[in-house]
Write an enzyme that holds these catalytic residues in place. Sequence first.
Site, PDB file in Angstrom:
ATOM      1  N   SER A  85       4.855   2.425  -0.055  1.00  0.00           N
ATOM      2  CA  SER A  85       5.499   1.112  -0.024  1.00  0.00           C
ATOM      3  C   SER A  85       6.130   0.833  -1.380  1.00  0.00           C
ATOM      4  O   SER A  85       5.436   0.800  -2.407  1.00  0.00           O
ATOM      5  CB  SER A  85       4.472   0.023   0.280  1.00  0.00           C
ATOM      6  N   HIS A 124       8.436   2.952   3.055  1.00  0.00           N
ATOM      7  CA  HIS A 124       8.112   1.654   3.654  1.00  0.00           C
ATOM      8  C   HIS A 124       8.699   0.526   2.798  1.00  0.00           C
ATOM      9  O   HIS A 124       8.442   0.455   1.595  1.00  0.00           O
ATOM     10  CB  HIS A 124       6.581   1.543   3.722  1.00  0.00           C
ATOM     11  N   ASP A 181       9.074  -3.581   2.483  1.00  0.00           N
ATOM     12  CA  ASP A 181       8.512  -4.862   2.905  1.00  0.00           C
ATOM     13  C   ASP A 181       9.516  -5.985   2.686  1.00  0.00           C
ATOM     14  O   ASP A 181       9.880  -6.285   1.545  1.00  0.00           O
ATOM     15  CB  ASP A 181       7.240  -5.152   2.104  1.00  0.00           C
ATOM     16  N   HIS A 211       9.364  -3.144   7.318  1.00  0.00           N
ATOM     17  CA  HIS A 211       8.297  -4.041   7.780  1.00  0.00           C
ATOM     18  C   HIS A 211       8.758  -5.467   7.532  1.00  0.00           C
ATOM     19  O   HIS A 211       8.805  -5.918   6.385  1.00  0.00           O
ATOM     20  CB  HIS A 211       7.005  -3.714   7.000  1.00  0.00           C
ATOM     21  N   MET A 228       8.259  -9.183   7.407  1.00  0.00           N
ATOM     22  CA  MET A 228       7.303 -10.291   7.360  1.00  0.00           C
ATOM     23  C   MET A 228       8.124 -11.566   7.227  1.00  0.00           C
ATOM     24  O   MET A 228       8.160 -12.213   6.164  1.00  0.00           O
ATOM     25  CB  MET A 228       6.328 -10.097   6.191  1.00  0.00           C
ATOM     26  N   MET A 269      -2.320  -4.471  10.591  1.00  0.00           N
ATOM     27  CA  MET A 269      -2.444  -4.856   9.178  1.00  0.00           C
ATOM     28  C   MET A 269      -3.915  -4.807   8.778  1.00  0.00           C
ATOM     29  O   MET A 269      -4.775  -5.388   9.439  1.00  0.00           O
ATOM     30  CB  MET A 269      -1.889  -6.271   8.946  1.00  0.00           C
ATOM     31  N   ASP A 302      -1.621  -0.655   7.137  1.00  0.00           N
ATOM     32  CA  ASP A 302      -0.908  -1.119   5.942  1.00  0.00           C
ATOM     33  C   ASP A 302      -1.801  -2.119   5.217  1.00  0.00           C
ATOM     34  O   ASP A 302      -2.135  -3.175   5.774  1.00  0.00           O
ATOM     35  CB  ASP A 302       0.402  -1.771   6.396  1.00  0.00           C
TER      36      ASP A 302
END
Length: 221
Positions: A8, A31, A33, A64, A66, A135, A173
């Site tokens: 990440s 990855h 975020d 990912h 969010m 998660m 994750d």
Amino acid sequence: MDMLIAPSILSADFSDLGRELGRVPNADLVHVDVMDNHFVPNMTLGLPVVRRLVEVSDRPVDVHLMIEDPDRWAPGFAEAGAASVTFHAEATSAPVRLARQLRDLGCRAGVALRPASPVEPFLDLLAEIDMVLVMTVEPGFGGQSFIEGTLPKVRRTRAAIDAGGHDVWVQVDGGVDPGTIGRVAQAGANVFVAGSAVYGTDDPAAAVDELRRLARSAVAD
Ligand code: DX5
Ligand code: ZN
């Protein structure tokens, strides 16, 4: 099933992301975020940055999201060339419609679950998605400690996938490091996101190799 390591970049140097990608040439996925300060109390980066990361990365980019309203925003990340786009179950109003849209754009579709969100509502819909992200910390920040109580959900997710004969990845994750990766691998995860356990070390590529080795050996007979 092989074990995939996804560093990440949340824990990387944001002033030089191109160089940071180059430090993990052995990553299976990178990855990224995306946080909007509404779905989670933190804000990172958005579509223009992801678009450039896809262009300069020679590894597939795993986004990912969010964010609130992924129904509106997620397809743009697929159009930008992300290999996979994962949206939160808690934030979408039409997960199947969104997953179908992402797949139609040539992208893998993932559904993410906060630690307290059940996987059961999705077990009849596994044919519609490519990945479940369980998660293993509350989303929003890197460097948190692994929540052991998420392991049964990883197990139930893997069991349902196998029982239905689906080709769906189980990603974990949060707090994944050399001390925890073996247990999540044994529980059935096959895609491991690691931020601080990769970029918090002097040699991120060596950390990726070591995590992969530990995951593989945890499930080897
Ligand atoms: C947290 C993010 C993670 C984060 C993990 O909400 O989704 O991807 O980078 O960081 P570590 O591996 O340090 O727990
Ligand atoms: Zn993440």
